[in-house]
Enzyme design. Structure first.
Site, short mmCIF file in Angstrom:
data_model
loop_
_atom_site.label_atom_id
_atom_site.label_comp_id
_atom_site.label_asym_id
_atom_site.label_seq_id
_atom_site.Cartn_x
_atom_site.Cartn_y
_atom_site.Cartn_z
N ASP A 35 -29.86 78.69 23.22
CA ASP A 35 -29.37 78.56 24.60
C ASP A 35 -29.46 77.12 25.12
OD1 ASP A 35 -32.07 78.40 24.67
OD2 ASP A 35 -32.36 79.82 26.33
N HIS A 239 -20.62 55.24 8.48
CA HIS A 239 -21.02 56.08 9.61
C HIS A 239 -22.46 56.57 9.47
CE1 HIS A 239 -16.49 56.93 10.47
NE2 HIS A 239 -16.89 55.77 10.95
N ASP A 256 -24.37 49.16 15.29
CA ASP A 256 -23.07 49.43 15.93
C ASP A 256 -23.38 50.42 17.05
OD1 ASP A 256 -20.56 50.30 16.68
OD2 ASP A 256 -19.80 50.52 14.64
N ASP A 267 -18.12 49.18 22.48
CA ASP A 267 -18.22 49.41 21.03
C ASP A 267 -18.51 48.05 20.39
OD1 ASP A 267 -18.03 50.31 18.46
OD2 ASP A 267 -15.87 50.70 18.51
N HIS A 346 -12.09 49.56 5.88
CA HIS A 346 -11.60 50.08 7.17
C HIS A 346 -10.65 49.08 7.82
CE1 HIS A 346 -14.42 47.52 9.47
NE2 HIS A 346 -15.37 47.88 8.63
N HIS A 350 -9.29 49.07 16.79
CA HIS A 350 -8.70 50.28 17.37
C HIS A 350 -8.64 50.07 18.88
CE1 HIS A 350 -12.86 51.33 18.47
NE2 HIS A 350 -13.19 51.00 17.24
N HIS A 357 -12.51 55.56 20.18
CA HIS A 357 -11.24 55.35 19.47
C HIS A 357 -10.19 55.87 20.45
CE1 HIS A 357 -13.58 55.62 15.44
NE2 HIS A 357 -13.72 54.45 16.03
N GLU A 380 -13.13 44.02 14.49
CA GLU A 380 -14.37 44.36 13.81
C GLU A 380 -14.28 44.32 12.28
OE1 GLU A 380 -15.37 48.60 13.89
OE2 GLU A 380 -13.81 48.90 15.39
N TYR A 384 -18.97 45.04 2.79
CA TYR A 384 -20.01 46.00 2.39
C TYR A 384 -20.14 45.96 0.87
CZ TYR A 384 -18.36 47.29 7.00
OH TYR A 384 -17.96 47.23 8.31
N ARG A 402 -20.99 43.81 9.58
CA ARG A 402 -19.82 44.01 10.45
C ARG A 402 -20.09 43.24 11.74
NH1 ARG A 402 -19.30 48.94 10.00
NH2 ARG A 402 -20.31 49.86 11.81
N GLU A 404 -18.40 43.11 15.56
CA GLU A 404 -17.41 43.83 16.37
C GLU A 404 -17.48 43.41 17.83
OE1 GLU A 404 -17.97 48.12 16.58
OE2 GLU A 404 -15.85 48.37 17.10
N1 GLY Z 1 -18.30 52.62 16.50
C1 GLY Z 1 -17.16 53.14 15.90
C2 GLY Z 1 -16.24 52.08 15.48
O1 GLY Z 1 -16.63 50.93 15.44
O2 GLY Z 1 -15.09 52.30 15.28
MN MN Z 2 -15.06 50.16 16.67
MN MN Z 3 -18.32 50.24 16.45
#
Ligand code: GLY
Ligand code: MN
Ligand code: MN
Length: 435
Positions: A35, A239, A256, A267, A346, A350, A357, A380, A384, A402, A404
């Site tokens: 619950d 992720h 991140d 982000d 990647h 975005h 996103h 970003e 890796y 990374r 970003e």
């Molecule tokens: N934090 C998700 C991305 O960087 O797209």
């Molecule tokens: Mn991002």
């Molecule tokens: Mn991110």
């Protein structure tokens, strides 16, 4: 945000739906276990048009309806339930505080909604997101169809709400840019706090706690997405969200993380040394990613095609991988074969907005779309190099980087980097961590 902001958004949407009608449900409550529920967050489309924060609500926009164009179905006030579960706006609040022209109890929607659909040629709804809701909608349409002999027309077409609404959401207006800036300012503070707190022997979750402190202390409502606090090899899992491992001397830490402020997401990613000093290898690859990001930002301006920042970043990353002898061959060969994708898998960005996103098309028919003032996007790039990478010298193993930032396209050639208060160069990061 001021109530007028939402009235203007509804007006802009209604201009496009003509004689049709738009029906926008909010998100359902989700159970976490038994619950216990997940913290509630309204659907972004619904919140964009209403700012109404409660579950069990449906907004209807009916252009030209004489009794009022904005109709809200929501929970009624209920003193006993409110004692247990919190305050409700009720029907009166929906009108007085959220600008609805008319409000009805959500429990009466099956009786009232079919009447609103009469003689509306098309219905704009979010398609596919809430299957149960789409089923109910079919039931309402079928109720109207049964009145054909009385001369009532039932809707003939369904249109995905995204067609119009996502184009509106893609171009951010001043109040939205203010909210995004605030989200980025709080998040920048959180990243700085995390950098200062970091030292070997702590765990990733302890650094996550530092982020959360600033997020909430700064007035953010929630994390915009589960934070990634990834030390050493974990940074090579794109992720990674367990955030459970100890932080080792000599490793990098990739964070991140961004907060949500008044429904708008930051982000931001930074990658820094756990012990405050980049090793020679870490620094070399960091400089490559930083240069790739700069190359991408340099072409990020009105008129640029969506893919151009990505392509600019890829050239720098590929050359960097060749210089480090992580890849072999020529730049043209690496770009053509896509062999760099083993270490950069990647895209470079975005759209960013109410959803991390965010919504909006990236291509118009078959061509990448042009950047326009008011669009907000991330830039970003990363590299890796997992452990045991075959053919790669072990000194590069377990380096995941990374960088970003969140960028607004402004008029002419201008861009604004909303996340610029977060230290980014090797010197700035080392200096900040030493402070
Ligand atoms: N934090 C998700 C991305 O960087 O797209
Ligand atoms: Mn991002
Ligand atoms: Mn991110």
């Amino acid at each position: 945000m001021n109530k007028d902001v939402f009235a203007t958004r509804r007006h802009n949407l209604m201009k496009h739906i003509g004689e049709g009608i738009a029906i926008i449900p909010t998100a359902p409550v989700c159970t976490r276990n038994r619950d216990v529920e997940y913290p509630y967050r309204a659907d972004s489309d619904f919140a964009y048009l209403t700012h109404f924060p409660e579950p069990e609500a449906v907004a209807v926009l009916a252009p030209g309806r004489p009794q009022g164009e904005f109709i809200m179905f929501c929970r009624e006030k209920d003193p006993e339930k409110e004692t247990w579960d919190g305050r409700r706006a009720g029907l009166e609040g929906a009108c007085n505080d959220y600008g609805a022209d008319d409000a009805f109890p959500i429990d009466d929607i099956d009786d009232i909604l079919p009447g609103l659909l009469e003689n509306r040629p098309e219905v704009h709804v979010p398609m596919g997101r809430y299957p149960d809701f789409n089923d109910r909608l079919m039931g309402w349409v079928s109720t109207v169809q049964k009145k054909a002999r009385a001369g009532v027309h039932a809707p003939k077409r369904f249109v995905d709400l995204s067609e119009i609404l996502y184009e509106l959401r893609l171009i951010k207006q001043t109040p939205e840019l203010r909210a995004l800036k605030k989200a980025c300012t709080i998040s920048a503070k959180a990243h700085k706090r995390a950098m200062r707190a970091c030292k070997p022997g702590l765990h990733e979750y302890q650094i996550e706690a530092e982020l959360n402190y600033e997020f909430r202390h700064g007035g953010g409502q929630a994390v915009a997405y589960p934070p990634i606090v990834a030390g050493g090899a974990n940074a090579c899992i794109l992720h990674y969200t367990e955030n459970s491992d100890p932080l080792n001397d000599g490793d990098l830490l990739l964070i991140d993380a961004g907060v949500e402020y008044d429904y708008y997401a930051a982000d931001i990613t930074r990658t820094f040394p756990v012990n405050g000093k980049y090793s020679a290898e870490q620094k070399e690859l960091y400089q490559v990613v930083l240069a790739a990001q700069q190359a991408a930002i340099d072409v990020t301006r009105p008129g640029t095609l969506w893919n151009e920042p990505h392509d600019a970043a890829v050239v720098v990353l590929a050359q960097g991988l060749l210089d480090a002898r992580i890849l072999k061959g020529s730049l043209d060969g690496v770009l053509e074969s896509g062999s760099y994708k083993r270490f950069y898998m990647h895209r470079t960005g975005h759209w960013l907005g109410m959803d991390v996103h965010d919504v909006g098309e990236y291509k118009i028919e078959d061509t990448w779309r042009q950047l326009e003032p008011g669009m907000v996007m991330t830039v970003e790039p990363g590299l890796y190099i997992p452990g045991n990478s075959i053919g790669v010298h072990p000194r590069w193993w377990n380096i995941g980087i990374r960088i970003e930032d969140d960028v607004v396209i402004k008029k002419k050639t201008d861009v604004e980097i909303l996340s610029s208060a977060t230290p980014k160069t090797v010197e700035d990061i080392e200096q900040w961590m030493a402070g």
